[in-house]
Write a protein that holds these residues in place. Structure first.
Motif, PDB file in Angstrom:
ATOM      1  N   UNK A 182       0.824  -1.213   0.000  1.00 42.50           N
ATOM      2  CA  UNK A 182       0.000   0.000   0.000  1.00 42.50           C
ATOM      3  C   UNK A 182       0.858   1.263   0.000  1.00 42.50           C
ATOM      4  N   UNK A 183       1.853   1.293   0.855  1.00 44.25           N
ATOM      5  CA  UNK A 183       2.659   2.500   1.035  1.00 44.25           C
ATOM      6  C   UNK A 183       3.710   2.700  -0.050  1.00 44.25           C
ATOM      7  N   UNK A 184       4.125   1.616  -0.720  1.00 44.13           N
ATOM      8  CA  UNK A 184       5.227   1.718  -1.670  1.00 44.13           C
ATOM      9  C   UNK A 184       4.762   1.557  -3.112  1.00 44.13           C
ATOM     10  N   UNK A 185       5.631   1.987  -4.030  1.00 44.00           N
ATOM     11  CA  UNK A 185       5.289   1.963  -5.455  1.00 44.00           C
ATOM     12  C   UNK A 185       6.270   1.091  -6.225  1.00 44.00           C
ATOM     13  N   UNK A 186       5.925   0.783  -7.467  1.00 44.88           N
ATOM     14  CA  UNK A 186       6.828   0.036  -8.334  1.00 44.88           C
ATOM     15  C   UNK A 186       8.066   0.863  -8.672  1.00 44.88           C
ATOM     16  N   UNK A 187       7.920   2.168  -8.718  1.00 42.88           N
ATOM     17  CA  UNK A 187       9.072   3.033  -8.951  1.00 42.88           C
ATOM     18  C   UNK A 187      10.074   2.903  -7.795  1.00 42.88           C
ATOM     19  N   UNK A 188       9.574   2.868  -6.576  1.00 44.31           N
ATOM     20  CA  UNK A 188      10.452   2.662  -5.422  1.00 44.31           C
ATOM     21  C   UNK A 188      11.106   1.283  -5.500  1.00 44.31           C
ATOM     22  N   UNK A 189      10.346   0.286  -5.927  1.00 51.08           N
ATOM     23  CA  UNK A 189      10.892  -1.064  -6.065  1.00 51.08           C
ATOM     24  C   UNK A 189      12.065  -1.058  -7.035  1.00 51.08           C
ATOM     25  N   UNK A 190      11.901  -0.421  -8.186  1.00 52.64           N
ATOM     26  CA  UNK A 190      12.993  -0.359  -9.161  1.00 52.64           C
ATOM     27  C   UNK A 190      14.225   0.310  -8.543  1.00 52.64           C
ATOM     28  N   UNK A 191      14.003   1.398  -7.826  1.00 52.31           N
ATOM     29  CA  UNK A 191      15.107   2.095  -7.163  1.00 52.31           C
ATOM     30  C   UNK A 191      15.844   1.154  -6.204  1.00 52.31           C
ATOM     31  N   UNK A 192      15.096   0.397  -5.396  1.00 50.15           N
ATOM     32  CA  UNK A 192      15.710  -0.515  -4.423  1.00 50.15           C
ATOM     33  C   UNK A 192      16.450  -1.658  -5.108  1.00 50.15           C
ATOM     34  N   UNK A 193      15.867  -2.216  -6.165  1.00 49.64           N
ATOM     35  CA  UNK A 193      16.545  -3.279  -6.912  1.00 49.64           C
ATOM     36  C   UNK A 193      17.909  -2.797  -7.397  1.00 49.64           C
ATOM     37  N   UNK A 194      17.949  -1.615  -7.969  1.00 51.34           N
ATOM     38  CA  UNK A 194      19.189  -1.094  -8.542  1.00 51.34           C
ATOM     39  C   UNK A 194      20.173  -0.649  -7.455  1.00 51.34           C
ATOM     40  N   UNK A 195      19.697   0.041  -6.453  1.00 57.74           N
ATOM     41  CA  UNK A 195      20.567   0.551  -5.391  1.00 57.74           C
ATOM     42  C   UNK A 195      21.265  -0.586  -4.640  1.00 57.74           C
ATOM     43  N   UNK A 196      20.522  -1.627  -4.317  1.00 54.62           N
ATOM     44  CA  UNK A 196      21.064  -2.715  -3.500  1.00 54.62           C
ATOM     45  C   UNK A 196      21.553  -3.908  -4.327  1.00 54.62           C
ATOM     46  N   UNK A 197      21.391  -3.801  -5.666  1.00 55.91           N
ATOM     47  CA  UNK A 197      21.823  -4.875  -6.572  1.00 55.91           C
ATOM     48  C   UNK A 197      21.232  -6.220  -6.153  1.00 55.91           C
ATOM     49  N   UNK A 198      19.904  -6.219  -5.997  1.00 54.09           N
ATOM     50  CA  UNK A 198      19.161  -7.418  -5.612  1.00 54.09           C
ATOM     51  C   UNK A 198      18.135  -7.736  -6.690  1.00 54.09           C
ATOM     52  N   UNK A 199      17.571  -8.952  -6.626  1.00 54.42           N
ATOM     53  CA  UNK A 199      16.593  -9.363  -7.634  1.00 54.42           C
ATOM     54  C   UNK A 199      15.254  -9.778  -7.046  1.00 54.42           C
ATOM     55  N   UNK A 200      15.142  -9.824  -5.708  1.00 51.98           N
ATOM     56  CA  UNK A 200      13.893 -10.244  -5.061  1.00 51.98           C
ATOM     57  C   UNK A 200      13.637  -9.388  -3.835  1.00 51.98           C
ATOM     58  N   UNK A 201      12.389  -8.967  -3.686  1.00 45.80           N
ATOM     59  CA  UNK A 201      11.999  -8.187  -2.514  1.00 45.80           C
ATOM     60  C   UNK A 201      10.714  -8.775  -1.938  1.00 45.80           C
ATOM     61  N   UNK A 202      10.763  -9.207  -0.680  1.00 50.19           N
ATOM     62  CA  UNK A 202       9.525  -9.662  -0.033  1.00 50.19           C
ATOM     63  C   UNK A 202       8.572  -8.476   0.181  1.00 50.19           C
ATOM     64  N   UNK A 203       7.289  -8.754   0.012  1.00 50.60           N
ATOM     65  CA  UNK A 203       6.251  -7.764   0.255  1.00 50.60           C
ATOM     66  C   UNK A 203       5.625  -8.121   1.603  1.00 50.60           C
ATOM     67  N   UNK A 204       5.638  -7.171   2.534  1.00 51.39           N
ATOM     68  CA  UNK A 204       5.196  -7.470   3.896  1.00 51.39           C
ATOM     69  C   UNK A 204       4.127  -6.501   4.377  1.00 51.39           C
TER      70      UNK A 204
END
Length: 138
Positions: free
Chosen positions: A21-43
């Motif tokens: 609810x609080x986060x967006x796909x744009x934020x997700x893309x930012x986190x994927x790139x910043x942390x060099x990760x490929x999976x993010x749990x949704x909680x």
């Protein structure tokens, strides 16, 4: 190789998460790139309700990843995390062994598993974690 080693010895403990609810796909893309990760749990309230992968973002953005085009954030406004994430996520308990987790990942078509303790997220383990563990054994 030690038998019965708990998954907690190789999992990532400082997990990057998103809220549907609080986060967006744009934020997700930012986190994927910043942390060099490929999976993010949704909680929600420390409980895993889904999993978002970088490939999920590529699918909704209509981007050919081979060409490495910049993902158009306008497309992200058309979807929510809840619409794009994988639901009914498998998770593993902190009591699971590395072997048990490796067997799950080999059997199913996913590459990351949330690690939970009393249904609360405490870590994440990926196929990369398992490969790195295996390489350390040689």
């Amino acid at each position: 190789m030690k038998k019965r080693m708990p998954i907690t010895t190789i999992m990532t403990k400082d997990v990057i998460t998103l809220n549907p609810i609080a986060d967006s796909l744009e934020k997700a893309e930012f986190l994927f790139k910043k942390h060099k990760i490929r999976h993010i749990p949704i909680v929600e309230n420390a409980k895993v309700i889904g999993m978002l992968s970088y490939n999920d973002l590529l699918r909704v953005s209509f981007v050919d990843a081979v060409l490495e085009k910049q993902i158009d954030t306008v497309v992200y406004s058309l979807f929510t995390i809840d619409q794009v994430m994988v639901k009914n996520v498998f998770s593993v308990s902190v009591t699971a062994t590395i072997k048990e987790v490796a067997e799950m990942l080999a059997k199913h078509e996913f590459h990351a598993l949330p690690v939970v303790d009393n249904d609360e997220l405490v870590g994440i383990v990926t196929t990369t974690d398992l490969i790195n563990y295996l390489l350390e054994q040689f």
